[in-house]
Motif scaffolding. Structure first.
Motif, PDB file in Angstrom:
ATOM      1  N   ASP A 190      41.688  36.277  37.314  1.00  0.00           N
ATOM      2  CA  ASP A 190      41.363  35.352  36.230  1.00  0.00           C
ATOM      3  C   ASP A 190      42.401  34.259  36.015  1.00  0.00           C
ATOM      4  O   ASP A 190      42.239  33.413  35.147  1.00  0.00           O
ATOM      5  CB  ASP A 190      41.183  36.114  34.914  1.00  0.00           C
ATOM      6  N   HIS A 236      41.148  34.423  28.573  1.00  0.00           N
ATOM      7  CA  HIS A 236      41.934  34.538  29.793  1.00  0.00           C
ATOM      8  C   HIS A 236      42.236  33.179  30.410  1.00  0.00           C
ATOM      9  O   HIS A 236      43.256  32.989  31.048  1.00  0.00           O
ATOM     10  CB  HIS A 236      41.204  35.403  30.822  1.00  0.00           C
ATOM     11  N   HIS A 237      41.313  32.238  30.273  1.00  0.00           N
ATOM     12  CA  HIS A 237      41.516  30.934  30.881  1.00  0.00           C
ATOM     13  C   HIS A 237      42.172  29.954  29.920  1.00  0.00           C
ATOM     14  O   HIS A 237      42.335  28.788  30.252  1.00  0.00           O
ATOM     15  CB  HIS A 237      40.176  30.371  31.367  1.00  0.00           C
ATOM     16  N   SER A 278      35.990  35.101  43.469  1.00  0.00           N
ATOM     17  CA  SER A 278      36.883  35.865  42.591  1.00  0.00           C
ATOM     18  C   SER A 278      36.162  36.409  41.356  1.00  0.00           C
ATOM     19  O   SER A 278      36.373  37.560  40.964  1.00  0.00           O
ATOM     20  CB  SER A 278      38.079  35.012  42.169  1.00  0.00           C
ATOM     21  N   GLN A 279      35.313  35.600  40.715  1.00  0.00           N
ATOM     22  CA  GLN A 279      34.637  36.069  39.505  1.00  0.00           C
ATOM     23  C   GLN A 279      33.587  37.130  39.810  1.00  0.00           C
ATOM     24  O   GLN A 279      33.364  38.033  39.005  1.00  0.00           O
ATOM     25  CB  GLN A 279      33.999  34.886  38.769  1.00  0.00           C
ATOM     26  N   TYR A 280      32.950  37.052  40.971  1.00  0.00           N
ATOM     27  CA  TYR A 280      32.010  38.105  41.375  1.00  0.00           C
ATOM     28  C   TYR A 280      32.744  39.433  41.519  1.00  0.00           C
ATOM     29  O   TYR A 280      32.278  40.481  41.046  1.00  0.00           O
ATOM     30  CB  TYR A 280      31.333  37.723  42.697  1.00  0.00           C
ATOM     31  N   THR A 302      37.919  38.447  27.768  1.00  0.00           N
ATOM     32  CA  THR A 302      38.048  37.852  29.097  1.00  0.00           C
ATOM     33  C   THR A 302      37.495  36.441  29.141  1.00  0.00           C
ATOM     34  O   THR A 302      38.175  35.492  29.524  1.00  0.00           O
ATOM     35  CB  THR A 302      37.313  38.726  30.137  1.00  0.00           C
ATOM     36  N   THR A 303      36.250  36.266  28.740  1.00  0.00           N
ATOM     37  CA  THR A 303      35.585  34.972  28.904  1.00  0.00           C
ATOM     38  C   THR A 303      36.105  33.925  27.937  1.00  0.00           C
ATOM     39  O   THR A 303      35.989  32.732  28.191  1.00  0.00           O
ATOM     40  CB  THR A 303      34.071  35.123  28.698  1.00  0.00           C
ATOM     41  N   ALA A 346      35.597  40.258  40.090  1.00  0.00           N
ATOM     42  CA  ALA A 346      36.082  40.682  38.774  1.00  0.00           C
ATOM     43  C   ALA A 346      34.999  41.398  37.976  1.00  0.00           C
ATOM     44  O   ALA A 346      35.237  42.451  37.382  1.00  0.00           O
ATOM     45  CB  ALA A 346      36.594  39.467  37.994  1.00  0.00           C
ATOM     46  N   VAL A 347      33.808  40.842  37.958  1.00  0.00           N
ATOM     47  CA  VAL A 347      32.708  41.433  37.194  1.00  0.00           C
ATOM     48  C   VAL A 347      32.345  42.811  37.740  1.00  0.00           C
ATOM     49  O   VAL A 347      32.099  43.758  36.979  1.00  0.00           O
ATOM     50  CB  VAL A 347      31.476  40.497  37.213  1.00  0.00           C
TER      51      VAL A 347
END
Length: 389
Positions: free
Chosen positions: A74, A141-142, A255-257, A137-138, A259-260
């Motif tokens: 992330d 994190h960013h 990366s996000q795939y 997270t959503t 992570a989920v």
């Protein structure tokens, strides 16, 4: 049913966790509390239904490794480096302040000088698990807050490795400079290896076989655990290895795939971590260390947010963000527990000093979780207004 069977242990842990978590949710309590309470209830110092804590503790360590791997996925490397420059001063000064608090309390309750130093060292760190698990997270994190928290926690991890190297030398008056030098040299080389391997091998494999989701899942787990083990072999922590594994993949579209898909696996192991935390605590020693543990825990919970707030304001962070980070990091760490276990194994501290650290960890984990879920944005907040995934 064999009481020594791992299947029977898992049945008790996850069935019991489901029951107590239901009660916790109905009564608007953090589920983390349910897992710790279950460990104390059916562990070796409670009813004695689950006794193989070494195995469970080793398995639970995977939860921390996956947590750091997902954190890395992330994070954008450039933003993290910029944040860590600012966070380094905050982490170092705050660690000194927290160590002084721990030393003072332990010394005032007649623990030895060596025990007081180690208790102080255990107070320096904040929990990656509590801090990040309760961070949406959503949403965060960013954002800058997530980057600053992770920067602080990573610098604390480096300090923790330094402390563990001293403890593993077996004498607080001696230190293996060769071992430290090896670790310092290993870190940049390890990062370069990770970047190169991802760029020239891993991403090419992902691009070639990205339609096979099972393969991507296995590749991600292999990369995470492989880097964690490699980091441990060169003198770093498995957690730092897992984080580097994640951040080296962060710029990849996949990366996000990853992570989920790894979050359920992470949560599985984190349940075991909190269970083993409750199960390893010897309740018979509670009477002798309850007062110093309560005083130390209250000082940590009360002063950590204030100290973090003051230091973060000095590096130009906004007031709401400085308070938010301070409350989220207002506990001690899983590294504190590791320090207690290692120091006990090396005969540097006695059982009471070890349990003082463990009791302080449990108290601060519990109270800090309550503070966060009632006042901050988190996936398990009590208020719908504060609940964010």
């Amino acid at each position: 049913m064999d009481p020594n069977s791992i299947t029977f242990a898992f049945f008790l842990i996850f069935s019991g966790a489901a029951v107590l978590a239901s009660v916790a949710l109905y009564t608007r309590q953090p589920m983390i509390i349910a897992y710790i309470a279950l460990g104390a209830l059916i562990g070796p110092y409670g009813m004695g239904y689950v006794t193989d804590l070494k195995l469970l503790s080793d398995i639970a360590h995977f939860g921390i490794i996956f947590l750091l791997f997902l954190l890395g996925l992330d994070m954008q490397p450039q933003a993290l480096l910029s944040t860590m420059k600012k966070a380094s001063w905050v982490a170092i000064i705050s660690s000194i302040a927290f160590a002084a608090i721990g030393y003072s309390v332990a010394w005032s309750f007649n623990f030895t000088h060596t025990e007081s130093i180690i208790v102080g060292a255990a107070m320096m760190f904040s929990s990656t698990i509590i801090g990040i698990k309760l961070l949406p997270t959503t949403v965060l994190h960013h954002r800058h807050m997530g980057e600053m928290m992770i920067g602080l926690l990573l610098i604390q991890d480096v300090i923790a490795i330094f402390v563990l190297l001293i403890l593993l030398s077996g004498d607080l008056g001696e230190f293996d400079l060769m071992l430290l030098g090896k670790t310092i040299i290993a870190l940049p080389l390890f990062i370069l290896f990770a970047i190169g391997f991802v760029k020239y091998i891993l991403l090419k494999l992902i691009q070639t076989f990205d339609r096979f989701h099972e393969y991507i899942f296995l590749l991600a787990i292999g990369w995470c655990l492989g880097m964690a083990e490699a980091a441990h072999m060169v003198g770093l922590s498995a957690e730092i290895g897992a984080f580097i594994a994640g951040i080296s993949l962060a710029t990849s579209p996949i990366s996000q795939y990853i992570a989920v898909n790894l979050k359920p696996l992470r949560d599985f192991f984190l349940v075991l971590f909190f269970f083993s935390l409750g199960a390893r605590f010897d309740l018979s020693l509670l009477g002798s260390i309850l007062l110093p543990a309560a005083i130390l825990a209250l000082l940590i919970i009360g002063l950590k947010p204030v100290i973090y707030y003051g230091l973060l304001r000095n590096v130009s962070e906004r007031k709401p963000l400085a308070w938010d980070i301070g409350f989220r990091l207002g506990q001690i760490s899983e590294f504190s527990l590791l320090i207690a276990y290692v120091a006990t194994g090396a005969s540097l501290i006695g059982t009471e000093a070890s349990h003082l650290i463990q009791a302080t960890a449990i108290i601060t984990f519990v109270i800090s979780s309550y503070i966060v879920i009632f006042n901050c944005m988190t996936p398990i907040a009590v208020s719908d207004k504060l609940r964010r995934d």
